[in-house]
Design a protein around this motif. Structure first.
Motif, PDB file in Angstrom:
ATOM      1  N   MET A   1       0.852  -1.201   0.000  1.00 53.25           N
ATOM      2  CA  MET A   1       0.000   0.000   0.000  1.00 53.25           C
ATOM      3  C   MET A   1       0.891   1.256   0.000  1.00 53.25           C
ATOM      4  SD  MET A   1      -3.009   0.980   2.673  1.00 53.25           S
ATOM      5  CE  MET A   1      -3.626   2.650   2.741  1.00 53.25           C
ATOM      6  N   THR A  39       3.907   4.149  13.940  1.00 53.88           N
ATOM      7  CA  THR A  39       3.284   2.949  14.537  1.00 53.88           C
ATOM      8  C   THR A  39       2.101   3.401  15.379  1.00 53.88           C
ATOM      9  OG1 THR A  39       4.927   3.081  16.321  1.00 53.88           O
ATOM     10  CG2 THR A  39       5.324   1.449  14.615  1.00 53.88           C
ATOM     11  N   ASN A  40       1.009   2.645  15.323  1.00 57.63           N
ATOM     12  CA  ASN A  40      -0.230   2.999  16.038  1.00 57.63           C
ATOM     13  C   ASN A  40      -0.631   4.448  15.779  1.00 57.63           C
ATOM     14  OD1 ASN A  40      -0.193   0.421  17.226  1.00 57.63           O
ATOM     15  ND2 ASN A  40       1.201   1.151  18.825  1.00 57.63           N
ATOM     16  N   TRP A  81      -4.127   6.157   6.322  1.00 55.32           N
ATOM     17  CA  TRP A  81      -3.527   4.817   6.439  1.00 55.32           C
ATOM     18  C   TRP A  81      -4.312   4.011   7.484  1.00 55.32           C
ATOM     19  CZ3 TRP A  81       0.498   3.709   3.237  1.00 55.32           C
ATOM     20  CH2 TRP A  81       1.150   2.489   3.437  1.00 55.32           C
ATOM     21  N   PRO A  82      -4.458   2.682   7.325  1.00 55.09           N
ATOM     22  CA  PRO A  82      -5.140   1.906   8.376  1.00 55.09           C
ATOM     23  C   PRO A  82      -4.376   2.045   9.695  1.00 55.09           C
ATOM     24  CG  PRO A  82      -4.666   0.557   6.419  1.00 55.09           C
ATOM     25  CD  PRO A  82      -3.993   1.861   6.197  1.00 55.09           C
ATOM     26  N   GLU A  84      -3.934   0.488  12.427  1.00 57.78           N
ATOM     27  CA  GLU A  84      -3.213  -0.597  13.101  1.00 57.78           C
ATOM     28  C   GLU A  84      -1.989  -1.033  12.290  1.00 57.78           C
ATOM     29  OE1 GLU A  84      -6.226  -0.667  11.856  1.00 57.78           O
ATOM     30  OE2 GLU A  84      -6.048  -2.109  10.213  1.00 57.78           O
ATOM     31  N   GLU A  85      -1.815  -0.475  11.100  1.00 58.15           N
ATOM     32  CA  GLU A  85      -0.706  -0.918  10.237  1.00 58.15           C
ATOM     33  C   GLU A  85       0.455   0.075  10.270  1.00 58.15           C
ATOM     34  OE1 GLU A  85      -0.533  -1.814   5.870  1.00 58.15           O
ATOM     35  OE2 GLU A  85      -2.445  -2.748   6.406  1.00 58.15           O
ATOM     36  N   GLU A  86       1.667  -0.464  10.474  1.00 54.07           N
ATOM     37  CA  GLU A  86       2.872   0.387  10.447  1.00 54.07           C
ATOM     38  C   GLU A  86       3.088   0.979   9.065  1.00 54.07           C
ATOM     39  OE1 GLU A  86       6.795  -1.011  12.696  1.00 54.07           O
ATOM     40  OE2 GLU A  86       5.896  -2.547  11.459  1.00 54.07           O
ATOM     41  N   LEU A  87       3.699   2.147   8.982  1.00 58.84           N
ATOM     42  CA  LEU A  87       4.130   2.651   7.672  1.00 58.84           C
ATOM     43  C   LEU A  87       5.450   3.394   7.789  1.00 58.84           C
ATOM     44  CD1 LEU A  87       2.614   5.959   6.562  1.00 58.84           C
ATOM     45  CD2 LEU A  87       1.591   4.871   8.521  1.00 58.84           C
ATOM     46  N   SER A 113       4.189   0.732   2.853  1.00 59.19           N
ATOM     47  CA  SER A 113       4.188  -0.410   3.776  1.00 59.19           C
ATOM     48  C   SER A 113       5.626  -0.802   4.099  1.00 59.19           C
ATOM     49  CB  SER A 113       3.491  -1.604   3.136  1.00 59.19           C
ATOM     50  OG  SER A 113       2.178  -1.258   2.810  1.00 59.19           O
ATOM     51  N   GLU A 116       9.028  -6.805   3.538  1.00 57.85           N
ATOM     52  CA  GLU A 116       9.294  -8.071   4.240  1.00 57.85           C
ATOM     53  C   GLU A 116      10.753  -8.175   4.655  1.00 57.85           C
ATOM     54  OE1 GLU A 116       7.563 -10.498   5.647  1.00 57.85           O
ATOM     55  OE2 GLU A 116       5.874  -9.213   5.091  1.00 57.85           O
ATOM     56  N   LYS A 119      11.305  -6.485   7.875  1.00 57.40           N
ATOM     57  CA  LYS A 119      10.762  -7.242   9.018  1.00 57.40           C
ATOM     58  C   LYS A 119      11.680  -8.408   9.370  1.00 57.40           C
ATOM     59  CE  LYS A 119       5.962  -6.120   8.002  1.00 57.40           C
ATOM     60  NZ  LYS A 119       4.700  -6.598   7.439  1.00 57.40           N
TER      61      LYS A 119
END
Ligand code: PLP
Length: 283
Positions: A1, A39-40, A81-82, A84-87, A113, A116, A119
């Protein structure tokens, strides 16, 4: 995203072209940026990022960024942005279009986003090689025109160093000065744990003062650690209890191998403790 908004608050489609081919940011890398972890719904170290953005602009003789406008557009991207999702939120300011009499800068905020690979690095740690950056640790003061310590868009050399790391079977780099002092990574700061003290090299070495390193140090101090900003020699990097790289999106990452040598397993627990103390501030 992905979410793209220009500094005036207009949202735009990130799949469409918006930058002119004669933009000086594109053709000369003439501009500045910051990448902020959200975050959050909270941008981490926003003030430190915007302070550094302003210092970078001053080093490049650009007009002072309009802080209120940047804060507004950053908030707009976060709200799109949603929650709960980190960006990873990148803010970019270029010198604008070549020859423009109004010298209007190009300015946008861009949310992405978390990849991977990032992460994975956070979870598993990384192998790193040391590479010579080719200048002395005190060059910044003697040659301010080199823009050492500014976060400019000219990252070709940094990306090239990371490709060299991959050629050598590693994932990232710690740059050293010609005298063998530790500098920084191409996108990170070096943090060494020895006993109950954390060490990082000084920004006077021509490196970026890291927002994450600063934040990690403050969290560590609250958890009972001592911290020191001091010169480190490259050969000290293998003599500590844990070697880590700090950067906004990858956060505090453990280095498990340096120049082909496995670093001690003690680093797993130390990294976990520090990463938790750092993240706990944003829970
Ligand atoms: N040093 C360099 C050259 C960087 O590009 C970065 C970040 O991208 C850092 C250090 C770490 O800075 P921060 O923790 O503020 O992301």
């Amino acid at each position: 995203m992905r979410v793209l908004a220009f500094l005036d608050g207009t949202f735009a489609d990130p799949d469409q072209a918006h930058i002119r081919v004669d933009d000086l940011g594109l053709i000369r890398g003439d501009g500045i940026f910051e990448t902020i972890l959200v975050t959050n719904g909270v941008p981490r170290e926003l003030d430190a990022h915007l302070d550094r953005f302003a210092r970078s602009a001053a080093k490049l003789d650009m007009a002072e960024p309009d802080r209120a406008a940047w804060e507004r557009v950053i908030q707009q991207v976060i709200e799109a942005w949603p929650p709960e999702e980190e960006l990873a939120l990148k803010i970019v300011l270029t010198r604008g279009v070549e020859g423009d009499p109004e010298e209007k800068p190009t300015a946008f905020a861009y949310g992405m986003s978390i990849p991977e690979s990032t992460k994975r690095a956070r979870r598993d740690g990384i192998a790193v090689v040391t590479l010579n950056r080719g200048f002395e640790a005190d060059l910044m003061e003697r040659a301010p025109w080199l823009l050492l310590g500014a976060k400019t868009l000219s990252y070709s050399v940094n990306m090239s160093a990371q490709r060299e790391a991959r050629r050598r079977g590693a994932e990232d780099v710690i740059f050293t000065s010609t005298e063998g002092y530790v500098l920084e990574g191409p996108t990170s700061n070096v943090v060494l744990a020895r006993g109950k003290t954390l060490y990082t090299p000084p920004p006077t070495n021509g490196i970026l003062p890291g927002t994450t390193q600063g934040d990690v140090f403050r969290a560590a101090e609250r958890a009972g650690w001592k911290t020191e900003v001091t010169q480190l020699k490259a050969d000290e990097l293998t003599e500590g209890d844990a070697l880590m790289l700090a950067s906004s999106v990858r956060k505090l990452t453990r280095v498990h191998t340096l120049d082909g040598t496995a670093l001690p397993d003690s680093s797993v627990a130390i990294h976990a403790e520090l990463a938790e103390a750092y993240d706990a501030q944003y829970a």
